[in-house]
Design a protein around this motif. Structure first.
Motif, PDB file in Angstrom:
ATOM      1  N   ARG A 151       0.836  -1.216   0.000  1.00 42.31           N
ATOM      2  CA  ARG A 151       0.000   0.000   0.000  1.00 42.31           C
ATOM      3  C   ARG A 151       0.866   1.260   0.000  1.00 42.31           C
ATOM      4  N   GLN A 152       2.189   1.055  -0.193  1.00 46.02           N
ATOM      5  CA  GLN A 152       3.088   2.214  -0.136  1.00 46.02           C
ATOM      6  C   GLN A 152       2.913   3.166  -1.323  1.00 46.02           C
ATOM      7  N   TRP A 153       2.244   2.696  -2.393  1.00 45.32           N
ATOM      8  CA  TRP A 153       2.123   3.564  -3.566  1.00 45.32           C
ATOM      9  C   TRP A 153       0.800   4.324  -3.584  1.00 45.32           C
ATOM     10  N   GLU A 154       0.056   4.300  -2.468  1.00 45.24           N
ATOM     11  CA  GLU A 154      -1.220   5.022  -2.450  1.00 45.24           C
ATOM     12  C   GLU A 154      -0.979   6.520  -2.289  1.00 45.24           C
ATOM     13  N   PRO A 155      -1.806   7.339  -2.960  1.00 45.64           N
ATOM     14  CA  PRO A 155      -1.543   8.783  -3.040  1.00 45.64           C
ATOM     15  C   PRO A 155      -1.386   9.492  -1.696  1.00 45.64           C
ATOM     16  N   GLN A 156      -2.019   8.956  -0.637  1.00 48.36           N
ATOM     17  CA  GLN A 156      -1.938   9.684   0.639  1.00 48.36           C
ATOM     18  C   GLN A 156      -0.515   9.730   1.202  1.00 48.36           C
ATOM     19  N   HIS A 157       0.384   8.883   0.648  1.00 49.14           N
ATOM     20  CA  HIS A 157       1.764   8.894   1.148  1.00 49.14           C
ATOM     21  C   HIS A 157       2.633   9.942   0.453  1.00 49.14           C
ATOM     22  N   PHE A 158       2.050  10.723  -0.455  1.00 49.13           N
ATOM     23  CA  PHE A 158       2.879  11.600  -1.280  1.00 49.13           C
ATOM     24  C   PHE A 158       2.407  13.051  -1.163  1.00 49.13           C
ATOM     25  N   ASP A 159       2.655  13.629  -0.016  1.00 51.70           N
ATOM     26  CA  ASP A 159       2.185  14.986   0.262  1.00 51.70           C
ATOM     27  C   ASP A 159       3.221  16.010  -0.217  1.00 51.70           C
ATOM     28  N   ASP A 160       2.839  16.778  -1.256  1.00 51.98           N
ATOM     29  CA  ASP A 160       3.787  17.732  -1.856  1.00 51.98           C
ATOM     30  C   ASP A 160       4.222  18.843  -0.902  1.00 51.98           C
ATOM     31  N   ARG A 161       3.387  19.148   0.090  1.00 56.44           N
ATOM     32  CA  ARG A 161       3.774  20.231   1.012  1.00 56.44           C
ATOM     33  C   ARG A 161       5.024  19.836   1.798  1.00 56.44           C
ATOM     34  N   LYS A 162       5.109  18.524   2.122  1.00 55.07           N
ATOM     35  CA  LYS A 162       6.303  18.066   2.836  1.00 55.07           C
ATOM     36  C   LYS A 162       7.465  17.872   1.875  1.00 55.07           C
ATOM     37  N   LEU A 163       7.121  17.588   0.620  1.00 58.37           N
ATOM     38  CA  LEU A 163       8.151  17.215  -0.360  1.00 58.37           C
ATOM     39  C   LEU A 163       9.013  18.404  -0.795  1.00 58.37           C
ATOM     40  N   GLU A 164       8.372  19.533  -1.070  1.00 57.19           N
ATOM     41  CA  GLU A 164       9.091  20.652  -1.705  1.00 57.19           C
ATOM     42  C   GLU A 164      10.341  21.091  -0.951  1.00 57.19           C
ATOM     43  N   PRO A 165      10.254  21.303   0.370  1.00 57.62           N
ATOM     44  CA  PRO A 165      11.489  21.714   1.064  1.00 57.62           C
ATOM     45  C   PRO A 165      12.583  20.648   0.990  1.00 57.62           C
ATOM     46  N   LEU A 166      12.172  19.380   0.984  1.00 53.20           N
ATOM     47  CA  LEU A 166      13.172  18.305   0.896  1.00 53.20           C
ATOM     48  C   LEU A 166      13.889  18.348  -0.454  1.00 53.20           C
ATOM     49  N   VAL A 167      13.117  18.609  -1.507  1.00 52.51           N
ATOM     50  CA  VAL A 167      13.708  18.670  -2.852  1.00 52.51           C
ATOM     51  C   VAL A 167      14.695  19.832  -2.916  1.00 52.51           C
ATOM     52  N   ARG A 168      14.278  20.981  -2.414  1.00 55.28           N
ATOM     53  CA  ARG A 168      15.157  22.176  -2.468  1.00 55.28           C
ATOM     54  C   ARG A 168      16.474  21.923  -1.737  1.00 55.28           C
ATOM     55  N   LYS A 169      16.359  21.326  -0.568  1.00 50.92           N
ATOM     56  CA  LYS A 169      17.546  21.072   0.249  1.00 50.92           C
ATOM     57  C   LYS A 169      18.486  20.087  -0.446  1.00 50.92           C
ATOM     58  N   ARG A 170      17.901  19.036  -0.997  1.00 52.69           N
ATOM     59  CA  ARG A 170      18.737  17.995  -1.618  1.00 52.69           C
ATOM     60  C   ARG A 170      19.423  18.541  -2.867  1.00 52.69           C
ATOM     61  N   VAL A 171      18.696  19.281  -3.697  1.00 56.82           N
ATOM     62  CA  VAL A 171      19.293  19.831  -4.929  1.00 56.82           C
ATOM     63  C   VAL A 171      20.426  20.793  -4.569  1.00 56.82           C
ATOM     64  N   ALA A 172      20.227  21.585  -3.515  1.00 54.62           N
ATOM     65  CA  ALA A 172      21.277  22.535  -3.099  1.00 54.62           C
ATOM     66  C   ALA A 172      22.532  21.789  -2.627  1.00 54.62           C
ATOM     67  N   SER A 173      22.353  20.556  -2.142  1.00 50.44           N
ATOM     68  CA  SER A 173      23.524  19.826  -1.630  1.00 50.44           C
ATOM     69  C   SER A 173      24.376  19.236  -2.754  1.00 50.44           C
ATOM     70  N   GLN A 174      23.796  19.079  -3.965  1.00 45.70           N
ATOM     71  CA  GLN A 174      24.565  18.545  -5.108  1.00 45.70           C
ATOM     72  C   GLN A 174      24.197  19.357  -6.358  1.00 45.70           C
ATOM     73  N   PRO A 175      24.582  20.642  -6.395  1.00 50.85           N
ATOM     74  CA  PRO A 175      24.081  21.505  -7.477  1.00 50.85           C
ATOM     75  C   PRO A 175      24.533  21.070  -8.871  1.00 50.85           C
ATOM     76  N   ASP A 176      25.605  20.267  -8.971  1.00 53.49           N
ATOM     77  CA  ASP A 176      26.093  19.875 -10.305  1.00 53.49           C
ATOM     78  C   ASP A 176      25.596  18.511 -10.748  1.00 53.49           C
ATOM     79  N   ASN A 177      24.761  17.882  -9.944  1.00 59.83           N
ATOM     80  CA  ASN A 177      24.300  16.538 -10.307  1.00 59.83           C
ATOM     81  C   ASN A 177      23.077  16.643 -11.227  1.00 59.83           C
ATOM     82  N   ARG A 178      23.298  16.354 -12.521  1.00 54.97           N
ATOM     83  CA  ARG A 178      22.203  16.505 -13.502  1.00 54.97           C
ATOM     84  C   ARG A 178      21.061  15.517 -13.238  1.00 54.97           C
TER      85      ARG A 178
END
Ligand code: SF4
Length: 445
Positions: A140-167
């Protein structure tokens, strides 16, 4: 005693408003043949599913009084006379559809989008939607309730900033935020199965390829294909931390947004070797068209754990017109499967299901032979997303199947050790306790 249920045809007006037609009993289609849904293939619309209209395609149902098939193009004049369109369900992953929506596909003026079309009806007694589908996976891990974009966005920003050259990281950030790819979101949530797309190229030209279509074409690719090959470091800088720390960690090559990773077997093998030098934890999976047998040996030697081979059919006469292989043939795919098992990989089929093809008697016989002879461990029963007429014509198909539910029961009866599923698994779950008896799964878990 089983309850009596009456299913009405679900239709939509020209504004897309969906409602049941009071005079029309629900029909479904097996291939292009109209049929009545069987009692045991109708389940309440699973959570996370959606309904959508099939544009400019009138619905077909059975007249409630005469029992005869009727194509309804318009509402009665007393109701405004508006044009009607058929309605389909998009069933949430983990469920395999058993019938296509009944509609007048042959006369529609448009080619339909690459979605999976599933028959839906309105249950009068329970006043809710039902679909023709079967649950094939407990996960049941692929059900939509597990994918909340409000929590996701800051994580994406932080991770991309940690490896800015990784395409690759940059690409996956777009996949997570713009394309809403659940696997890409998992990478940023640091859990479960994360994707490692790596190949812009493919040696097949599937009629329903979701990452590349000839333009201009009505059935456009639903995603833009990756346009570079990431380096071993770009891959490993994402994969190694995921394998080391994620819960139920899987990293998977071969995604909907790329060509086929088998085209980059050397890069992938080098990346896997590097991953396995750093950690034994987690599962490394390879999704592929399995067109190059020697590549399978290389990947197995490097340390891949599981392989998922995509096939729309186990018969060459249906495989070739759909995959349109460029420099390989069906025998290469079979040889790759043989080598995968020889090398001890957990071997799965990504079986692209289409009622009317998958449940044909000749297809079932060939499937049983393949599973037995080659020792396939699991069949992922994934709904093929394509316009039914485009698929039917491409294959030059004729006739009907015995019904998808019957097909699933029959194969399981003949090979009790075969596992059905929809998703890739961690090594620990390759052979879960009780898997031989674990069928049929209840629609609601
Ligand atoms: S094998 Fe995959 S990437 Fe290649 S054409 Fe088919 S669907 Fe597209």
């Amino acid at each position: 005693m089983s309850k009596t249920r009456t299913f009405l045809t679900v239709v939509a007006d020209s504004n897309g408003e969906v409602f049941e037609h009071p005079d029309l009993l629900m029909a479904g289609m097996n291939g292009l043949t109209l049929c009545r849904p069987e009692v045991d293939e109708m389940i309440p619309l699973p959570e996370g599913s959606r309904l959508f209209t099939i544009p400019q395609t009138p619905p077909i149902g059975f007249d409630r009084h005469s029992g005869k098939p009727r194509t309804i193009t318009r509402l009665p004049k007393s109701w405004g006379g508006d044009a009607l369109q058929a309605v389909s369900a998009f069933v949430t992953p983990a469920f395999t559809r058993t019938l296509l929506p009944a509609a007048d596909y042959l006369n529609k003026p448009v080619e339909l989008t690459l979605w999976s079309y599933t028959a839906v009806g309105w249950c009068i007694e329970e006043e809710r939607f039902y679909v023709a589908a079967v649950r094939v996976d407990r996960n049941r891990q692929w059900e939509p309730q597990h994918f909340d974009d409000r929590k996701l966005e800051p994580l994406v920003r932080k991770r991309v900033a940690s490896q800015p050259d990784n395409r690759l990281l940059e690409q996956l950030s777009r996949c997570a935020l713009d394309y809403h790819c659940f696997a890409a979101k998992n990478l940023f949530f640091g859990r479960w199965e994360a994707p490692l797309p790596c190949s812009p190229a493919c040696n097949a030209q599937c009629v329903g390829c979701i990452s590349l279509q000839d333009e201009p074409k009505a059935c456009q690719a639903s995603q833009d294909r990756l346009d570079f090959v990431p380096t071993v470091d770009e891959i490993c800088n994402l994969a190694i931390p995921h394998l080391q720390h994620a819960e139920n960690a899987i990293v998977s090559f071969g995604q909907g947004c790329e060509g086929d990773p088998i085209m980059q077997a050397d890069t992938v093998a080098a990346a896997i070797r590097k991953m396995r030098l750093q950690t034994d934890r987690g599962t490394i999976n390879f999704n592929t068209n399995a067109s190059i047998p020697d590549a399978i040996d290389k990947l197995a030697a490097a340390g891949v754990d599981s392989i998922r081979v995509s096939l729309n059919s186990v018969q060459e006469r249906f495989y070739t017109p759909y995959y349109r292989p460029r420099d390989y043939c069906f025998a290469d795919v079979l040889e790759s499967i043989r080598r995968a098992r020889q090398n001890g990989l957990f071997t799965m089929l990504n079986y692209l299901v289409f009622p009317g093809i998958t449940d044909r008697k000749d297809e079932i016989e060939e499937l049983v032979k393949l599973v037995e002879e080659y020792g396939i461990d699991m069949i992922q029963m994934r709904n093929l997303s394509i316009d039914p007429v485009v698929y039917w014509s491409a294959l030059g198909a004729e006739g009907t199947g015995i019904g998808m539910k019957k097909m699933l029961d029959l194969v399981k009866q003949r090979i009790p050790r075969i596992q059905y599923g929809y998703f890739n698994r961690t090594r620990e779950m390759f052979y879960p306790p009780g898997y031989q008896e674990d069928w049929p799964l209840p629609a609601r878990l």
